[in-house]
Design a protein around this motif. Structure first.
Motif, short mmCIF file in Angstrom:
data_model
loop_
_atom_site.label_atom_id
_atom_site.label_comp_id
_atom_site.label_asym_id
_atom_site.label_seq_id
_atom_site.Cartn_x
_atom_site.Cartn_y
_atom_site.Cartn_z
N THR A 110 0.82 -1.22 0.00
CA THR A 110 0.00 0.00 0.00
C THR A 110 0.85 1.26 0.00
OG1 THR A 110 -1.74 -1.20 1.15
CG2 THR A 110 -1.88 1.20 1.18
N ASP A 111 1.91 1.29 0.80
CA ASP A 111 2.79 2.47 0.82
C ASP A 111 3.42 2.70 -0.54
OD1 ASP A 111 2.26 3.06 3.46
OD2 ASP A 111 4.09 2.11 4.23
N GLU A 112 3.83 1.63 -1.21
CA GLU A 112 4.44 1.75 -2.54
C GLU A 112 3.40 2.27 -3.54
OE1 GLU A 112 7.01 -0.15 0.02
OE2 GLU A 112 4.96 -0.83 -0.42
N TRP A 113 2.15 1.87 -3.36
CA TRP A 113 1.07 2.36 -4.22
C TRP A 113 0.86 3.87 -3.98
CZ3 TRP A 113 -3.96 4.07 -2.80
CH2 TRP A 113 -4.83 4.26 -3.88
N PHE A 114 0.80 4.29 -2.69
CA PHE A 114 0.63 5.71 -2.37
C PHE A 114 1.79 6.54 -2.91
CE2 PHE A 114 -2.35 4.63 1.22
CZ PHE A 114 -3.39 5.45 0.79
N ASN A 115 2.99 5.99 -2.88
CA ASN A 115 4.19 6.72 -3.30
C ASN A 115 4.54 6.54 -4.78
OD1 ASN A 115 4.71 7.75 -0.68
ND2 ASN A 115 5.59 5.77 -0.10
N ASN A 116 3.72 5.81 -5.52
CA ASN A 116 3.94 5.59 -6.96
C ASN A 116 5.30 4.94 -7.24
OD1 ASN A 116 1.43 6.94 -7.56
ND2 ASN A 116 2.52 8.84 -7.10
N THR A 117 5.72 4.05 -6.37
CA THR A 117 7.02 3.40 -6.49
C THR A 117 7.19 2.66 -7.81
OG1 THR A 117 7.16 3.18 -4.10
CG2 THR A 117 8.57 1.71 -5.40
N LEU A 118 6.15 2.00 -8.28
CA LEU A 118 6.23 1.18 -9.49
C LEU A 118 5.65 1.87 -10.73
CD1 LEU A 118 5.23 -2.25 -7.90
CD2 LEU A 118 7.50 -1.57 -8.70
N GLU A 119 5.14 3.06 -10.56
CA GLU A 119 4.49 3.75 -11.68
C GLU A 119 5.45 3.93 -12.86
OE1 GLU A 119 2.35 7.99 -12.60
OE2 GLU A 119 1.96 7.02 -10.67
N SER A 120 4.95 3.63 -14.05
CA SER A 120 5.65 3.75 -15.33
C SER A 120 6.81 2.79 -15.50
CB SER A 120 6.12 5.20 -15.56
OG SER A 120 4.99 6.06 -15.60
N LEU B 155 -2.20 -11.22 -11.92
CA LEU B 155 -0.89 -10.59 -11.74
C LEU B 155 -0.83 -9.25 -12.48
CD1 LEU B 155 1.31 -13.80 -12.21
CD2 LEU B 155 0.89 -12.59 -10.05
N ILE B 156 -1.39 -9.22 -13.68
CA ILE B 156 -1.42 -7.98 -14.47
C ILE B 156 -2.26 -6.92 -13.77
CG2 ILE B 156 -2.34 -6.99 -16.61
CD1 ILE B 156 -1.39 -9.61 -18.02
N THR B 157 -3.36 -7.33 -13.14
CA THR B 157 -4.22 -6.37 -12.43
C THR B 157 -3.43 -5.67 -11.33
OG1 THR B 157 -6.20 -7.65 -12.91
CG2 THR B 157 -6.33 -6.13 -11.04
N PHE B 158 -2.60 -6.41 -10.59
CA PHE B 158 -1.74 -5.80 -9.58
C PHE B 158 -0.86 -4.74 -10.23
CE2 PHE B 158 2.62 -5.73 -7.98
CZ PHE B 158 2.42 -5.19 -6.72
N MET B 159 -0.26 -5.07 -11.37
CA MET B 159 0.65 -4.14 -12.04
C MET B 159 -0.09 -2.88 -12.50
SD MET B 159 3.06 -6.65 -14.27
CE MET B 159 4.57 -7.21 -13.51
N LEU B 160 -1.27 -3.06 -13.06
CA LEU B 160 -2.03 -1.91 -13.53
C LEU B 160 -2.44 -0.99 -12.38
CD1 LEU B 160 -4.26 -3.59 -16.26
CD2 LEU B 160 -2.25 -2.13 -16.62
N HIS B 161 -2.79 -1.57 -11.24
CA HIS B 161 -3.14 -0.74 -10.08
C HIS B 161 -1.96 0.08 -9.60
CE1 HIS B 161 -7.30 -1.43 -8.77
NE2 HIS B 161 -7.19 -2.52 -9.49
N HIS B 162 -0.75 -0.42 -9.81
CA HIS B 162 0.45 0.31 -9.43
C HIS B 162 0.96 1.22 -10.54
CE1 HIS B 162 1.80 -0.99 -5.40
NE2 HIS B 162 1.03 -2.04 -5.63
N GLY B 163 0.21 1.32 -11.63
CA GLY B 163 0.60 2.22 -12.72
C GLY B 163 1.71 1.70 -13.61
N MET B 164 1.92 0.40 -13.60
CA MET B 164 2.98 -0.18 -14.43
C MET B 164 2.53 -0.31 -15.89
SD MET B 164 4.60 -3.08 -11.90
CE MET B 164 6.04 -3.33 -12.95
N ILE B 165 3.49 -0.45 -16.77
CA ILE B 165 3.25 -0.68 -18.20
C ILE B 165 3.47 -2.17 -18.43
CG2 ILE B 165 4.00 -0.13 -20.54
CD1 ILE B 165 5.27 2.46 -19.22
#
Length: 192
Positions: free
Chosen positions: A88-98, A121-131
């Motif tokens: 959750t903290d990584e999600w709030f901080n956009n750690t994995l975004e892009s 697994l892809i859904t997790f990535m999309l929620h974190h803003g990953m490509i």
């Protein structure tokens, strides 16, 4: 020159998914475009001889991430989900975004829920803003495999050869998926 590091994060109970992680890592390393770091998650069957346990720092410093899990009733395994639920903290901080990502899975039977597991697994990535990048049909083994392999990510089917050993096609699909992610990360990062 800084080399991109791709985190390969997996959980494996019977070593099939671990072997896929190794094949993906070989692809990444053979590309000479990126390095790979293989990590696993804490579980009841974790042994000291297993791969290093993932930390939140691994998520911060990676350039991309490829996630693998065996299929458990059409979903990812609980130990991997427990780790994701703690981000959750990584999600709030956009750690994995892009950051670029890919997925892989294994099942004991041909129709054991591989695609639903990959999409979880892809859904997790999309929620974190990953490509998210899949395994395209330019990987020639996808056209001829009689065992694992999907355009959504590399897969292994244990019942095909009654073994946790990857078939030649499964191995090549996993390895070439690693090469593809390394190539895409290099292009996205604009490093020369």
């Amino acid at each position: 020159m800084h080399m991109n590091d791709i985190l390969i994060l997996y959980y494996s109970k019977n070593d099939s998914t671990k072997k896929m992680a190794r094949a993906i890592a070989r692809g990444i390393e053979s590309s000479n475009l990126a390095s790979s770091s293989i990590r696993t998650v804490s579980s009841d069957n974790y042994k000291e001889s297993d791969d290093i346990l993932v930390t939140k720092e691994d998520l911060k410093k990676c350039s991309g991430m490829i996630i693998g899990s065996p299929t458990h009733f059409g979903n990812m395994a609980a130990p991997l989900k427990a780790f994701f639920d703690s981000t959750t903290d990584e999600w709030f901080n956009n750690t994995l975004e892009s950051k670029l990502g890919g997925v892989f899975t294994s099942t004991s039977s041909m129709h054991g829920g591989q695609e639903t597991t990959l999409f979880n697994l892809i859904t997790f990535m999309l929620h974190h803003g990953m490509i998210v990048a899949g395994s395209p049909y330019s990987i020639s083994e996808l056209h001829k495999t009689k065992s694992g392999g999907t355009p959504y990510g590399a897969t292994h089917v244990e019942s095909f050869n009654k073994s946790n050993e990857l078939t030649k096609d499964e191995y090549e699909i996993a390895k070439k998926s690693g090469v593809r992610i390394a190539d895409l990360i290099k292009k996205v990062s604009n490093e020369s």
